[in-house]
Design a protein around this motif. Structure first.
Motif, mmCIF file in Angstrom:
data_model
loop_
_atom_site.group_PDB
_atom_site.id
_atom_site.type_symbol
_atom_site.label_atom_id
_atom_site.label_comp_id
_atom_site.label_asym_id
_atom_site.label_seq_id
_atom_site.Cartn_x
_atom_site.Cartn_y
_atom_site.Cartn_z
ATOM 1 N N GLY A 297 39.286 41.723 55.850
ATOM 2 C CA GLY A 297 39.774 41.938 54.493
ATOM 3 C C GLY A 297 39.844 40.691 53.636
ATOM 4 O O GLY A 297 39.728 39.558 54.109
ATOM 5 N N GLY A 298 40.046 40.923 52.352
ATOM 6 C CA GLY A 298 40.176 39.821 51.402
ATOM 7 C C GLY A 298 41.204 40.136 50.335
ATOM 8 O O GLY A 298 41.427 41.292 49.987
ATOM 9 N N LYS A 299 41.869 39.112 49.857
ATOM 10 C CA LYS A 299 42.753 39.207 48.698
ATOM 11 C C LYS A 299 42.357 38.044 47.807
ATOM 12 O O LYS A 299 43.016 37.012 47.729
ATOM 13 C CB LYS A 299 44.220 39.117 49.133
ATOM 14 C CG LYS A 299 45.213 39.334 47.998
ATOM 15 C CD LYS A 299 45.272 40.781 47.553
ATOM 16 C CE LYS A 299 46.390 41.001 46.544
ATOM 17 N NZ LYS A 299 46.424 42.387 46.030
ATOM 18 N N ASN A 300 41.223 38.209 47.150
ATOM 19 C CA ASN A 300 40.476 37.076 46.614
ATOM 20 C C ASN A 300 40.985 36.601 45.254
ATOM 21 O O ASN A 300 41.224 37.412 44.351
ATOM 22 C CB ASN A 300 39.010 37.470 46.497
ATOM 23 C CG ASN A 300 38.493 38.050 47.800
ATOM 24 O OD1 ASN A 300 38.601 37.439 48.855
ATOM 25 N ND2 ASN A 300 37.940 39.262 47.732
ATOM 26 N N GLY A 326 37.290 48.670 42.534
ATOM 27 C CA GLY A 326 38.014 47.648 43.286
ATOM 28 C C GLY A 326 37.845 47.756 44.787
ATOM 29 O O GLY A 326 38.511 47.035 45.534
ATOM 30 N N GLN A 327 36.948 48.611 45.227
ATOM 31 C CA GLN A 327 36.791 48.873 46.663
ATOM 32 C C GLN A 327 35.622 48.075 47.245
ATOM 33 O O GLN A 327 34.718 48.606 47.874
ATOM 34 C CB GLN A 327 36.587 50.373 46.896
ATOM 35 C CG GLN A 327 37.781 51.207 46.454
ATOM 36 C CD GLN A 327 37.476 52.687 46.461
ATOM 37 O OE1 GLN A 327 38.111 53.469 47.156
ATOM 38 N NE2 GLN A 327 36.492 53.103 45.676
ATOM 39 N N ILE A 328 35.647 46.773 46.984
ATOM 40 C CA ILE A 328 34.703 45.834 47.573
ATOM 41 C C ILE A 328 35.540 44.695 48.136
ATOM 42 O O ILE A 328 36.423 44.161 47.448
ATOM 43 C CB ILE A 328 33.692 45.310 46.530
ATOM 44 C CG1 ILE A 328 32.855 46.463 45.962
ATOM 45 C CG2 ILE A 328 32.777 44.256 47.149
ATOM 46 C CD1 ILE A 328 31.891 46.032 44.868
ATOM 47 N N CYS A 329 35.274 44.312 49.373
ATOM 48 C CA CYS A 329 36.097 43.284 50.009
ATOM 49 C C CYS A 329 36.041 41.962 49.252
ATOM 50 O O CYS A 329 36.905 41.102 49.429
ATOM 51 C CB CYS A 329 35.676 43.092 51.460
ATOM 52 S SG CYS A 329 33.942 42.636 51.673
ATOM 53 N N LEU A 330 35.039 41.783 48.401
ATOM 54 C CA LEU A 330 34.842 40.536 47.662
ATOM 55 C C LEU A 330 35.451 40.569 46.263
ATOM 56 O O LEU A 330 35.301 39.612 45.496
ATOM 57 C CB LEU A 330 33.342 40.230 47.562
ATOM 58 C CG LEU A 330 32.606 40.171 48.899
ATOM 59 C CD1 LEU A 330 31.101 40.161 48.687
ATOM 60 C CD2 LEU A 330 33.037 38.956 49.706
ATOM 61 N N CYS A 331 36.086 41.665 45.882
ATOM 62 C CA CYS A 331 36.673 41.782 44.544
ATOM 63 C C CYS A 331 37.743 40.719 44.311
ATOM 64 O O CYS A 331 38.522 40.382 45.210
ATOM 65 C CB CYS A 331 37.288 43.171 44.351
ATOM 66 S SG CYS A 331 36.106 44.453 43.903
ATOM 67 N N GLY A 332 37.785 40.216 43.079
ATOM 68 C CA GLY A 332 38.804 39.239 42.698
ATOM 69 C C GLY A 332 40.043 39.958 42.198
ATOM 70 O O GLY A 332 40.144 40.297 41.015
ATOM 71 N N SER A 333 40.990 40.184 43.088
ATOM 72 C CA SER A 333 42.164 41.001 42.747
ATOM 73 C C SER A 333 43.370 40.184 42.325
ATOM 74 O O SER A 333 44.387 40.736 41.916
ATOM 75 C CB SER A 333 42.546 41.879 43.943
ATOM 76 O OG SER A 333 42.775 41.083 45.092
ATOM 77 N N GLU A 422 49.128 41.414 49.801
ATOM 78 C CA GLU A 422 48.379 42.345 50.642
ATOM 79 C C GLU A 422 47.168 42.916 49.913
ATOM 80 O O GLU A 422 47.169 43.060 48.690
ATOM 81 C CB GLU A 422 49.301 43.483 51.091
ATOM 82 C CG GLU A 422 50.493 42.997 51.915
ATOM 83 C CD GLU A 422 51.476 44.103 52.246
ATOM 84 O OE1 GLU A 422 51.180 45.289 51.936
ATOM 85 O OE2 GLU A 422 52.551 43.802 52.806
ATOM 86 N N GLU A 423 46.142 43.259 50.684
ATOM 87 C CA GLU A 423 44.916 43.814 50.118
ATOM 88 C C GLU A 423 45.141 45.274 49.718
ATOM 89 O O GLU A 423 45.328 46.141 50.578
ATOM 90 C CB GLU A 423 43.776 43.729 51.136
ATOM 91 C CG GLU A 423 42.443 44.180 50.580
ATOM 92 C CD GLU A 423 41.324 44.073 51.604
ATOM 93 O OE1 GLU A 423 40.201 43.716 51.192
ATOM 94 O OE2 GLU A 423 41.564 44.349 52.786
ATOM 95 N N ILE A 424 45.129 45.540 48.422
ATOM 96 C CA ILE A 424 45.313 46.905 47.916
ATOM 97 C C ILE A 424 44.003 47.672 47.984
ATOM 98 O O ILE A 424 43.972 48.865 48.257
ATOM 99 C CB ILE A 424 45.853 46.873 46.476
ATOM 100 C CG1 ILE A 424 47.231 46.174 46.457
ATOM 101 C CG2 ILE A 424 45.963 48.287 45.896
ATOM 102 C CD1 ILE A 424 47.803 45.967 45.063
ATOM 103 N N PHE A 425 42.906 47.017 47.727
ATOM 104 C CA PHE A 425 41.561 47.580 47.827
ATOM 105 C C PHE A 425 41.384 48.772 46.887
ATOM 106 O O PHE A 425 40.926 49.852 47.260
ATOM 107 C CB PHE A 425 41.269 48.002 49.267
ATOM 108 C CG PHE A 425 39.818 47.824 49.661
ATOM 109 C CD1 PHE A 425 39.247 46.571 49.680
ATOM 110 C CD2 PHE A 425 39.039 48.903 50.008
ATOM 111 C CE1 PHE A 425 37.923 46.385 50.042
ATOM 112 C CE2 PHE A 425 37.702 48.745 50.362
ATOM 113 C CZ PHE A 425 37.152 47.481 50.388
ATOM 114 N N GLY A 426 41.748 48.541 45.643
ATOM 115 C CA GLY A 426 41.621 49.583 44.630
ATOM 116 C C GLY A 426 41.522 48.956 43.255
ATOM 117 O O GLY A 426 41.480 47.723 43.107
ATOM 118 N N PRO A 427 41.507 49.772 42.186
ATOM 119 C CA PRO A 427 41.345 49.259 40.823
ATOM 120 C C PRO A 427 42.641 48.681 40.262
ATOM 121 O O PRO A 427 43.192 49.141 39.261
ATOM 122 C CB PRO A 427 40.890 50.501 40.044
ATOM 123 C CG PRO A 427 41.543 51.639 40.768
ATOM 124 C CD PRO A 427 41.556 51.249 42.220
#
Length: 518
Positions: A297-300, A326-333, A422-427
Motif C-alpha cells: 500500500g501507499g499513502k503518497n 483514487g483506487q491506484i496505489c500511486l495516488c497522491g492522497s 492510513e490508506e483510504i484508497f478512494g476519492p
C-alpha cells in the motif's frame, strides 16, 4: 449461446449491458488449469461479485479449494522443465503473439474492465494499452540481456561469468484496482524468463482474467466451440505448452494462502494491501529460498512549492488524487502546499474538482460495497474530527444503486488522524500547509508507507534536494504516473520489499550463479 462465443461479441458498453440484463443467472467463472476449464457446482464454493455501478450481482467466482490449488501447481511444475529450456526467441514470439491478440481486441477488454471494476471506459483503455506494452516490452527485453564477465590473473587464471536460470513455479497474485494491467505485469515477465505460473486475480474483479482466457480461444479456434480441443490448438499454435500459465480464482485467506505456502511454488509476486503482504511473509517464513516480491500500500504525499504555476499544479494534483476514483496505489492522497499559496490553491482545487470530476461522467464508483463502507467510515470520522469538506460529503450508510462516492477534498485534518495516516484508497484527498522545505520533507515522510511521491517545483536544485530525501520508491517531479517499463517499481518501509521492471524483474524470476572457469 455459449458463454465464450457470447462474450467475444460484446465489445461495446451497450452490447455488454444488454447481455447482462438478458441473463437468467449471473456469469459463473471457471478455473483454467493445463489448458482446460474446471467446473464447480457446490453453491458454498462460489463468491458473489457485484457490478459497482448498479450494486447488482455480476458474476460468481469459484472459491478454489486446496485440491484445485494443488492441481494448478502440479500442472505448472510438470510444465516447468521443458518451458525453462525453451529459447529466448521462442518465448519472445509467444509474448508478441499475445500482445497482438490483445491489441486486436483491446476495446473488448476495456469494456469488461470498466464493467468489472467500475472505472471509466477511457481509464480502462489506458490500462489495456499498458497491458499490451507489458508483453511487448518483455518480449524484446529478453533478446537483449547483458551479463558480466570478469578475469582473474595469477597462478590460476580464471574467467568468471554470470549465468541466470528460471526460478520455477510462481504464484502471481494481483489486486482489484487494475485487474488486467497488473495481472499481465506479472504474467509477461514470468513467461519471458522461463518460469511457469499459477495466477490468482482478486475475487472482487475476476472478469477480465476470464476474458483473457476466452480471447485466446476465439483467436485461434476458427469459432469452434469445443473448448478442450480448441484450447489445445490455441496453445499449440502459440507454442505455449499446457500448464505454463494457469489461472485459479478464490479468496486470499483460503486460495491465496494455500498457493503461496505450497513448497513447489518457488516464488511469489504480489501486489495488494499491506496486511496481505504481512500474511504472505508469515506463510513463507520457513521457506528461506522462496523469492518474494511484494508491492503493497501507499499513502503518497504531493508536495507543492510556491514557485509553481497553479494552472498546471491544480489539474495535476487533482488527477493524482482522483484517477480511477483514487483506487491506484500511486495516488497522491496527502497534498502539502506552501503556505504562501495555500489558500489560493485550496480554492482553485475545490473549483476544479467540482467542474471536472463528476460521478457517472468523468469518475466511476468504487469497486465494492465493502470498500464503499470502508471509505464512508473514514469520511464519517473526518466529520467527527472537525475536518472541513471543501467538496464531497459523508455518504449514506447503505449504498443505493451502486457504490458512488463524490470526490472529496478535506482540509483542517490533524497530522495524527487516521485519515492522514492510513490508506483510504478512494476519492478522498487531504490538503495541508507547510512553511519550509525541511518541514515539507518531514511531513512527507511522516507515514508508515513509502511507495510514491509527487514533487512540484521549478527549482532544479530543490528537485534533487527534496526528491532524494523523500522516503518513496518512486518520485515524480512535475508529472505523475509516467514510467518506462525498465524502471524499478516498488516501495520503501511498509510499502513492500523487492522491485520489478526490466532487470529488477529478471532478479525476481531468475536465480543468479557465477561460474569460475580456469
Amino acid at each position: 449461446m455459449n458463454l465464450i462465443s457470447s462474450l467475444w461479441e460484446l465489445d461495446t458498453t451497450e452490447r455488454a449491458d444488454a447481455y447482462l440484463t438478458s441473463l437468467a443467472r449471473p456469469i459463473r467463472l471457471q478455473n483454467y488449469i493445463e489448458n482446460n476449464y474446471s467446473d464447480h457446482s457446490e453453491p458454498s464454493h462460489w463468491i458473489d461479485s457485484f457490478n459497482p455501478r448498479t450494486g447488482e450481482l455480476l458474476a460468481q467466482v469459484p472459491r478454489s479449494a486446496l485440491s484445485d490449488v494443488d492441481h494448478a501447481v502440479d500442472a505448472a511444475s510438470r510444465a516447468f522443465p521443458t518451458w525453462s529450456r525453451t529459447s529466448r526467441q521462442e518465448r519472445s514470439e509467444v509474448l508478441l503473439r499475445i500482445a497482438g491478440i490483445l491489441s486486436e481486441k483491446k476495446e473488448l477488454f476495456a469494456v469488461w474492465e470498466s464493467i468489472d471494476q467500475g472505472k471509466t471506459i477511457s481509464r480502462a483503455r489506458v490500462e489495456v494499452d499498458r497491458a499490451i506494452s507489458n508483453f511487448r516490452y518483455f518480449a524484446t527485453y529478453i533478446l537483449h540481456e547483458e551479463g558480466a564477465v570478469r578475469y582473474v590473473d595469477g597462478p590460476v587464471s580464471t574467467m568468471t561469468y554470470e549465468h541466470r536460470s528460471p526460478v520455477g513455479v510462481f504464484a502471481l497474485i494481483s489486486p482489484w484496482n487494475m485487474p488486467l494491467y497488473l495481472l499481465t505485469w506479472k504474467i509477461a515477465p514470468c513467461i519471458a524468463f522461463g518460469c511457469t505460473g499459477v495466477a490468482k486475480p482478486s475475487e472482487v474483479t475476476s472478469m477480465t482474467a476470464f476474458c483473457e482466457l476466452f480471447l485466446f480461444v476465439q483467436q485461434y479456434s476458427d469459432r469452434r466451440l469445443i473448448r478442450k480441443q480448441v484450447l489445445g490448438e490455441v496453445f499449440r499454435q502459440a507454442k505455449l505448452p499446457p500448464g505454463v500459465m494457469n489461472i485459479i480464482f478464490g479468496d486470499g485467506p483460503g486460495t491465496g494462502s494455500a498457493l503461496v505456502k505450497s513448497p513447489r511454488v518457488r516464488g511469489v509476486s504480489f501486489t495488494g494491501g499491506t496486511a496481505t503482504g504481512i500474511r504472505i511473509r508469515q506463510d513463507t517464513v520457513a521457506d528461506i529460498g522462496k523469492h518474494l516480491s511484494l508491492e503493497l500500500g501507499g499513502k503518497n504525499p504531493t508536495l507543492i512549492f510556491d514557485d509553481v504555476d497553479l494552472a498546471e499544479a491544480v489539474p495535476l494534483a487533482a488527477q493524482a488524487a482522483f484517477e480511477n476514483s483514487g483506487q491506484i496505489c500511486l495516488c497522491g492522497s496527502r497534498i502539502y502546499v506552501h503556505r504562501a499559496i495555500y489558500e489560493n490553491f485550496l480554492s482553485k482545487l475545490a473549483d476544479y474538482v467540482q467542474k471536472n470530476y463528476r460521478c457517472g461522467e468523468t469518475i466511476g464508483p468504487v469497486v465494492s460495497r465493502e470498500h464503499y463502507t470502508k471509505i464512508s467510515s473514514y469520511l464519517k470520522l473526518a466529520k467527527e474530527e472537525g475536518a472541513e469538506f471543501l467538496t464531497g460529503e459523508v455518504p449514506s450508510v447503505v449504498a443505493q444503486q451502486g457504490f458512488w462516492i463524490t470526490p472529496t477534498v478535506l482540509s483542517n485534518v490533524r497530522t495524527d488522524s487516521r485519515i492522514m495516516r492510513e490508506e483510504i484508497f478512494g476519492p478522498v484527498v487531504t490538503v495541508s500547509p507547510f512553511d519550509t522545505e525541511e518541514e515539507a520533507i518531514e511531513l512527507a515522510n511522516d507515514n508508515p508507507n513509502g511507495l510514491a511521491s509527487i514533487l512540484m517545483t521549478k527549482d532544479l536544485s530543490r528537485m534533487r534536494r527534496v526528491g532524494e530525501r523523500i522516503d518513496a520508491g518512486l518520485v515524480w517531479v512535475n508529472c505523475w504516473l509516467v514510467r518506462e517499463l525498465g524502471t524499478a517499481f516498488g516501495g520503501m518501509k511498509a510499502s513492500g520489499i523487492g522491485r520489478e521492471g526490466g532487470s529488477q524483474s529478471r532478479d525476481v524470476f531468475t536465480n543468479l550463479r557465477t561460474l569460475h572457469v580456469r
